[in-house]
Design a protein around this motif. Structure first.
Motif, PDB file in Angstrom:
ATOM      1  N   ALA A 156       0.819  -1.212   0.000  1.00  0.00           N
ATOM      2  CA  ALA A 156       0.000   0.000   0.000  1.00  0.00           C
ATOM      3  C   ALA A 156       0.849   1.255   0.000  1.00  0.00           C
ATOM      4  O   ALA A 156       0.474   2.284   0.555  1.00  0.00           O
ATOM      5  CB  ALA A 156      -0.943  -0.004   1.213  1.00  0.00           C
ATOM      6  N   LEU A 161      -0.702   2.205  -4.473  1.00  0.00           N
ATOM      7  CA  LEU A 161      -1.873   3.089  -4.387  1.00  0.00           C
ATOM      8  C   LEU A 161      -2.150   3.767  -5.728  1.00  0.00           C
ATOM      9  O   LEU A 161      -3.313   3.962  -6.105  1.00  0.00           O
ATOM     10  CB  LEU A 161      -1.666   4.138  -3.296  1.00  0.00           C
ATOM     11  N   GLY A 183      -2.434   2.328   5.628  1.00  0.00           N
ATOM     12  CA  GLY A 183      -1.966   2.409   4.257  1.00  0.00           C
ATOM     13  C   GLY A 183      -0.943   3.526   4.085  1.00  0.00           C
ATOM     14  O   GLY A 183      -0.789   4.394   4.941  1.00  0.00           O
ATOM     15  N   VAL A 205      -5.662   7.605   1.136  1.00  0.00           N
ATOM     16  CA  VAL A 205      -6.059   6.224   1.400  1.00  0.00           C
ATOM     17  C   VAL A 205      -7.566   6.158   1.612  1.00  0.00           C
ATOM     18  O   VAL A 205      -8.257   5.278   1.065  1.00  0.00           O
ATOM     19  CB  VAL A 205      -5.309   5.664   2.624  1.00  0.00           C
ATOM     20  N   PHE A 215      -9.024  -2.698   1.452  1.00  0.00           N
ATOM     21  CA  PHE A 215      -7.697  -2.798   2.055  1.00  0.00           C
ATOM     22  C   PHE A 215      -7.689  -3.943   3.065  1.00  0.00           C
ATOM     23  O   PHE A 215      -8.541  -3.996   3.960  1.00  0.00           O
ATOM     24  CB  PHE A 215      -7.318  -1.490   2.748  1.00  0.00           C
TER      25      PHE A 215
END
Length: 477
Positions: A156, A161, A183, A205, A215
């Motif tokens: 992440a 991302l 994250g 995030v 997630f």
């Protein structure tokens, strides 16, 4: 006739956002630069010469359309400037804060070459997107059409991302797996708050979560879930783990207590900033308060460590680097900030050994620069007999990072790696030799810049979409 809003570099001087005084900022972890006021952002953007061949853009890994969004800012058309900036960069407000602009866009600004001082591109970039967040222009991700295909992303950090953002906007179902509890990867736990405040990362995030990205946190691939399970669950997998294995110090006494890894030290500092309870900080093992700190290394991670130690109340902070100031890999702007805050740099110095357990002394070898190595940089050489003792209660190793042995950790012997241990992947697409498996960011490049990870994530997501679309076309025939 409308007044020319640009080309004001001849009459308007370069002016960075105000920097907080060192004696004030070295006591907290807030960002050190203030935000531009609207008039100042317009003024500084108006200094752009609108080059026919914009070197700032060509030297940006994302090829951001910098001259056009500078012009829009100068004209007061901030929402359009934001939309243009966001079109090529998933996280412009993060790059505006932490990119080494002095080596990339600003370092290649034409008016800088003519002696007028570069346009403050990074500060304007940060201002544009911060303003967009304040005004509600940053919208929730809402795909026009949902797709049934899913992609699993391992990691992440910025590369993972960025890929998640592109894929989710295309309607793909995205699941991100990460070993941490929050994250962001190194954006959250590696980079200190005085360079990148954490709400700036976590709101991105949250934007992805609200847009439908799932997630799975506290998930260590290889133990909590196997790579094969992830691969079987998704149509494609993107590996974006970064590189977390620290390079080690050599020499007698290198294993003594009090000699710690930069990643552990910085992660602990950031966790404390979140209000987490960390036993190693409370015990003093990863806390510089009242200590004589020596940081070994000359990159941006070393700069993060020395400046964190100052803020934790270290008795003294020294940085050892084996080359001179001109040849260090870290940002010169960061070195200047560190010096202002009280850090002492010992150039042409390297640890030769350590005394005490816990450590009490670093044996410092004086160096000189000899003949250039294969990369063209002068190689450091020891000056025989030139060794001094430097007292130290805490030594932080900031010598860079190497990839973990993923084929072994994940029991995937067919996952090809280079001789450096990075994953062997196709340039631009991130495709590996394994069907449906891609890799991006530092795990492919080696330790590199956040902006390159974002570029890789975006490029890879486009390649994944190409594959999904091709498979869909075949299925429809």
């Amino acid at each position: 006739m409308a007044k020319q809003p640009m080309l004001k570099f001849v009459t308007v001087e370069r002016d960075m956002p105000q920097k907080r005084a060192a004696e004030e900022r070295n006591k907290d972890f807030h960002e050190i630069y203030a935000e531009y006021a609207d008039a100042k952002a317009k003024e500084q953007a108006s200094r752009c010469s609108q080059c026919g061949v914009p070197y700032c853009q060509s030297h940006c890994p994302l090829h951001n359309n910098i001259p056009d969004w500078l012009r829009l800012t100068a004209e007061g058309r901030l929402r359009e400037a934001y939309e243009l900036s966001q079109a090529t960069n998933t996280f412009p407000e993060i790059c505006g804060r932490i990119c080494p602009q002095d080596r990339l866009c600003e370092g290649n600004c034409v008016i800088e070459q003519s002696g007028h001082g570069t346009v403050t591109i990074g500060s304007v970039e940060k201002y544009i997107t911060d303003t967009a967040w304040e005004n509600g222009w940053v919208e929730t991700i809402a795909p026009k059409k949902e797709r049934i295909e899913s992609v699993g992303i391992i990691g992440a950090g910025p590369g993972g991302l960025a890929a998640a953002d592109v894929l989710r906007r295309a309607g793909v179902q995205v699941t991100v797996y990460d070993r941490y509890d929050r994250g962001g990867g190194l954006l959250t736990y590696g980079i200190p708050g005085f360079k990148l405040e954490k709400d700036v990362v976590l709101r991105r995030v949250e934007q992805l979560e609200q847009g439908g990205v799932e997630f799975v946190m506290n998930c260590d691939v290889g133990s909590d879930i196997t790579f094969e399970e992830i691969r079987n669950k998704h149509n494609a997998v993107v590996i974006a783990t970064g590189v977390y294995k620290s390079r080690d110090l050599q020499g007698p006494g290198a294993g003594a207590k009090g000699i710690v890894r930069a990643i552990d030290y910085l992660t602990t500092g950031n966790r404390i900033g979140f209000g987490d309870k960390v036993a190693e900080f409370d015990s003093g093992a990863l806390n510089a308060e009242g200590k004589q700190v020596v940081v070994v290394g000359g990159g941006d991670t070393a700069m993060d460590c020395v400046r964190t130690a100052i803020r934790q109340g270290a008795k003294s902070v020294k940085c050892l680097y084996r080359r001179d100031r001109e040849n260090m890999p870290g940002s010169q702007r960061e070195v200047q900030n560190a010096e202002e805050e009280g850090v002492i740099f010992q150039w042409l110095s390297a640890p030769k050994g350590f005394a005490g357990d816990p450590v009490t002394t670093v044996k410092v070898q004086q160096m000189r620069l000899g003949a250039p190595d294969a990369s063209g940089r002068q190689s450091p050489e020891e000056i025989e007999g030139a060794i001094t003792d430097e007292p130290a209660d805490l030594v932080i190793k900031a010598l860079g990072f190497e990839p973990e042995d993923l084929p072994t950790l994940w029991d995937q012997k067919e996952l090809e790696v280079t001789r450096w241990g990075t994953i062997k992947a196709e340039f631009t697409t991130g495709r590996t030799a394994m069907d449906g498996v891609f890799a991006v960011g530092d795990i492919v490049r080696g330790a590199s810049l956040v902006v390159w990870a974002i570029r890789d994530g975006r490029d890879c997501a486009a390649a994944v979409l190409d594959d999904l679309n091709a498979a869909q076309s075949v299925a429809a025939e």
